[in-house]
Design a protein around this motif. Structure first.
Motif: not given
Length: 111
Positions: A1-8, A34-53
């Protein structure tokens, strides 16, 4: 699914978004984050990465959002229930990308 469709809601202990959120526009990033954070249990972890710049646009026919620490924190400043655990730079393991330093971030769902 696309990130914009994530609703867990309250469904995961962790979400791994390695080099994937960097294809969102700066306008869409806070909403998706915000929607990804909403999908986490309490104290769940979200890892993400971006090109620096500081770049947003097409590169080799693909859309990229490059961020530095300050820009990342500005983009997510409105996110509720998110605590940044760590922001760091690493060296790209690919030989042809040695000059690129990914910005890596871990966030914890507050609680």
């Amino acid at each position: 699914m696309r990130f914009e469709e994530f609703n867990q809601i309250d469904s995961y202990d962790g979400i791994w978004a390695c080099a994937s959120l960097l294809h969102l526009s700066s306008k869409k990033l806070p909403e998706v984050f915000q929607s990804l954070m909403d999908g986490l249990h309490e104290k769940g972890i979200l890892y993400c990465s971006f090109k620096y710049g500081a770049f947003e646009g097409l590169r080799n026919g693909r859309f990229f959002l490059d961020l530095n620490e300050k820009a990342f924190l500005q983009r997510i400043s409105s996110i509720e229930q998110s605590d940044v655990l760590k922001i760091w730079l690493t060296e790209d393991a690919r030989k042809e990308k040695k000059t690129e330093s990914p910005l890596e971030v871990t966030n914890k769902a507050a609680g």
